[in-house]
Design a protein around this motif. Structure first.
Motif, mmCIF file in Angstrom:
data_model
loop_
_atom_site.group_PDB
_atom_site.id
_atom_site.type_symbol
_atom_site.label_atom_id
_atom_site.label_comp_id
_atom_site.label_asym_id
_atom_site.label_seq_id
_atom_site.Cartn_x
_atom_site.Cartn_y
_atom_site.Cartn_z
ATOM 1 N N GLY A 191 -29.487 32.407 -47.801
ATOM 2 C CA GLY A 191 -29.491 30.643 -46.656
ATOM 3 C C GLY A 191 -29.632 29.857 -47.708
ATOM 4 O O GLY A 191 -30.026 30.246 -48.455
ATOM 5 N N PRO A 192 -29.669 28.805 -46.920
ATOM 6 C CA PRO A 192 -30.003 27.107 -47.570
ATOM 7 C C PRO A 192 -31.151 27.147 -47.740
ATOM 8 O O PRO A 192 -32.105 27.834 -47.229
ATOM 9 N N MET A 193 -31.216 26.327 -48.576
ATOM 10 C CA MET A 193 -32.798 25.602 -48.829
ATOM 11 C C MET A 193 -32.354 24.386 -48.780
ATOM 12 O O MET A 193 -31.743 23.516 -48.969
ATOM 13 N N ASP A 194 -32.931 23.712 -47.556
ATOM 14 C CA ASP A 194 -33.199 22.421 -47.682
ATOM 15 C C ASP A 194 -35.144 21.577 -47.800
ATOM 16 O O ASP A 194 -36.342 22.066 -48.070
ATOM 17 N N LEU A 195 -34.496 20.808 -48.864
ATOM 18 C CA LEU A 195 -35.481 20.185 -49.426
ATOM 19 C C LEU A 195 -36.069 18.791 -49.380
ATOM 20 O O LEU A 195 -34.525 17.605 -49.309
ATOM 21 N N ASN A 196 -36.233 17.773 -49.000
ATOM 22 C CA ASN A 196 -37.398 15.927 -48.728
ATOM 23 C C ASN A 196 -37.159 15.679 -50.042
ATOM 24 O O ASN A 196 -38.206 16.421 -51.143
ATOM 25 N N LYS A 197 -36.682 14.143 -50.165
ATOM 26 C CA LYS A 197 -37.267 13.700 -51.173
ATOM 27 C C LYS A 197 -38.380 13.277 -51.239
ATOM 28 O O LYS A 197 -39.470 13.057 -50.179
ATOM 29 N N GLY A 198 -39.089 13.315 -52.157
ATOM 30 C CA GLY A 198 -40.239 13.409 -52.686
ATOM 31 C C GLY A 198 -40.951 14.808 -53.377
ATOM 32 O O GLY A 198 -42.045 15.175 -53.886
ATOM 33 N N GLU A 199 -40.354 16.272 -52.631
ATOM 34 C CA GLU A 199 -40.769 17.254 -53.057
ATOM 35 C C GLU A 199 -40.841 17.817 -54.270
ATOM 36 O O GLU A 199 -39.484 17.269 -54.724
ATOM 37 N N SER A 200 -40.840 18.617 -53.718
ATOM 38 C CA SER A 200 -40.911 19.841 -56.182
ATOM 39 C C SER A 200 -40.357 20.857 -55.248
ATOM 40 O O SER A 200 -40.514 21.527 -54.776
ATOM 41 N N LEU A 201 -39.423 21.567 -56.969
ATOM 42 C CA LEU A 201 -39.036 23.381 -56.343
ATOM 43 C C LEU A 201 -39.551 23.148 -57.569
ATOM 44 O O LEU A 201 -38.784 23.165 -59.154
ATOM 45 N N LEU A 202 -40.124 24.605 -57.999
ATOM 46 C CA LEU A 202 -41.011 25.088 -59.421
ATOM 47 C C LEU A 202 -39.997 26.265 -59.219
ATOM 48 O O LEU A 202 -39.500 28.123 -58.482
ATOM 49 N N LEU A 203 -39.425 26.799 -59.924
ATOM 50 C CA LEU A 203 -39.032 28.522 -60.479
ATOM 51 C C LEU A 203 -39.384 28.885 -62.340
ATOM 52 O O LEU A 203 -38.735 28.360 -62.887
ATOM 53 N N ASN A 204 -39.074 30.346 -61.778
ATOM 54 C CA ASN A 204 -39.689 30.837 -63.672
ATOM 55 C C ASN A 204 -38.962 32.292 -63.441
ATOM 56 O O ASN A 204 -38.798 32.806 -62.077
ATOM 57 N N TYR A 205 -38.173 32.089 -64.656
ATOM 58 C CA TYR A 205 -37.562 34.046 -64.869
ATOM 59 C C TYR A 205 -37.655 34.290 -66.571
ATOM 60 O O TYR A 205 -38.507 32.850 -67.459
ATOM 61 N N LEU A 206 -38.219 35.602 -66.518
ATOM 62 C CA LEU A 206 -38.316 35.613 -67.920
ATOM 63 C C LEU A 206 -36.574 36.448 -68.125
ATOM 64 O O LEU A 206 -35.969 37.183 -67.425
ATOM 65 N N VAL A 207 -36.101 36.432 -69.689
ATOM 66 C CA VAL A 207 -34.583 37.279 -69.527
ATOM 67 C C VAL A 207 -35.228 38.044 -70.281
ATOM 68 O O VAL A 207 -35.906 37.351 -71.935
ATOM 69 N N LEU A 208 -34.970 39.679 -71.023
ATOM 70 C CA LEU A 208 -35.169 40.353 -71.702
ATOM 71 C C LEU A 208 -33.853 40.431 -72.420
ATOM 72 O O LEU A 208 -32.939 41.363 -71.716
ATOM 73 N N VAL A 209 -33.629 40.340 -73.486
ATOM 74 C CA VAL A 209 -32.213 40.581 -74.596
ATOM 75 C C VAL A 209 -33.075 42.352 -75.463
ATOM 76 O O VAL A 209 -34.211 41.943 -76.252
ATOM 77 N N HIS A 210 -32.590 43.463 -75.474
ATOM 78 C CA HIS A 210 -32.859 44.608 -76.165
ATOM 79 C C HIS A 210 -32.074 44.885 -76.741
ATOM 80 O O HIS A 210 -30.383 45.671 -75.524
ATOM 81 N N ASP A 211 -32.219 45.936 -77.698
ATOM 82 C CA ASP A 211 -31.147 46.956 -78.495
ATOM 83 C C ASP A 211 -31.241 48.243 -77.615
ATOM 84 O O ASP A 211 -32.943 48.512 -77.185
ATOM 85 N N GLY A 212 -30.560 49.241 -77.402
ATOM 86 C CA GLY A 212 -31.345 50.716 -76.444
ATOM 87 C C GLY A 212 -31.358 50.236 -75.464
ATOM 88 O O GLY A 212 -31.344 49.167 -74.497
ATOM 89 N N LYS A 213 -31.618 51.578 -74.674
ATOM 90 C CA LYS A 213 -32.510 52.046 -73.659
ATOM 91 C C LYS A 213 -33.361 51.975 -73.411
ATOM 92 O O LYS A 213 -34.281 51.378 -74.181
#
Length: 322
Positions: A288-310
């Motif tokens: 579903g959508p995300m509603d955000l109001n003026k003055g608010e903050s949204l924080l996102l964090n992700y990690l990507v692993l780049v790997h050889d092999g399984k």
């Protein structure tokens, strides 16, 4: 005799120093390890391995919007990403993009203009490069409609050292400052496959067409090798591992969702057809959508692993609390 020995010793130390011994952080070869060096322009930062072979390049051309990684290679040198394929020219290797903000498309570029109706403009870039060939890049991005900024983002991208390893990480720390009332939206997505489109927005990965035999694996134990559009189950992470065409080697990329993210864990969306395309994303807006109001903050964090092999599930779980 003592003076002769002292001069002889100094000579040996000079020769060793000239050959690069004792300078592990300099990027020189030691024990058959690669030679690393940086290449920086006003449009990109690149880490080169060996004779000008790109390990990774972060592109941040302010005229093209939406910073992205391509090429993105494993430590052994196999490329993982596809840039602007004909079927979806707005796919950019490994990149972040919202789909729809207040009804305006920020995802798909106009083929004539080269940018989307909604702009994700790179305003400034700050780069820190370290001796072990890790890096931190801070980008300031404005999400604008007709010149009016709706969101300002500070994105910190931390890329781990590739030295003496079969994998490295890329961390995304994103802070969105909301300047006007907004709705983040995407089309109604398919779940577990189907004919409906939608479900894609956020951090996304489009795999190189040099990869075959793809397998998707998730934190819940779901494993898939078949064509699919959708999925929609909440996962802490998803991995795509594939065989490099013309070799016996396997490579992969994993995206980890952070427990600190809103709506954690996000549903993951997959668009995969054998011999044609492979794409996936943790889709924070899937349900579903995300509603955000003026003055608010949204924080996102992700990690990507780049790997050889399984990688086994147990090995991947070690990265969950990044």
């Amino acid at each position: 005799m003592k003076l002769y020995s002292y001069v002889f010793l100094l000579g040996i130390l000079f020769v060793l120093g000239s050959c690069g011994f004792g300078t592990a952080d300099s990027g020189s070869k030691k024990n058959n390890q690669p030679t690393w060096k940086w290449e920086q322009t006003d449009k990109s930062l690149t880490l080169l391995n060996g004779e000008n072979r790109i390990l990774w390049r972060l592109n941040f051309d302010s005229e093209q919007d939406k910073p992205y990684f391509h090429p993105l290679r494993t430590p052994k040198g196999y490329n993982l990403t596809l840039e602007r394929p004909k079927d979806h020219p707005w796919h950019r290797g490994l990149w972040f993009s919202w789909k729809d903000i207040n009804g305006v498309n920020y995802w798909e570029e106009d083929p004539d203009k080269g940018v989307a109706e909604g702009r994700s403009i790179v305003k400034s870039v700050s780069i820190d490069k370290y001796k072990n060939f890790s890096a931190k890049i801070t980008l300031h991005i404005a999400y604008e409609e007709k010149g009016i900024a709706l969101i300002e983002e500070e994105r910190v991208v931390e890329i781990g050292s590739p030295q003496n390893t079969e994998d490295y990480t890329i961390k995304f720390h994103q802070r969105f400052e909301i300047l006007e009332d907004i709705r983040l939206y995407l089309e109604k997505p398919a779940k577990h496959g189907g004919v409906e489109w939608g479900g894609y927005a956020g951090l996304s990965f489009r795999a190189s067409d040099s990869l075959v035999g793809h397998q998707f694996t998730t934190s819940s134990g779901w494993v898939n090798n078949d064509d699919i559009t959708g999925y929609g189950e909440k996962e802490r992470w998803m991995d795509m591992t594939a065989k490099v065409m013309g070799s016996e080697d396997y490579v992969g990329l994993t995206i980890f969702d952070s427990p600190d993210n809103p709506r954690f864990p996000s549903p993951y969306y997959v668009w995969f057809a054998k011999g044609e395309h492979a794409f996936f994303t943790p889709s924070i807006l899937f349900d579903g959508p995300m509603d955000l109001n003026k003055g608010e903050s949204l924080l996102l964090n992700y990690l990507v692993l780049v790997h050889d092999g399984k990688r086994s599930n147990e090995q991947l779980r070690q990265f969950e609390n990044f």
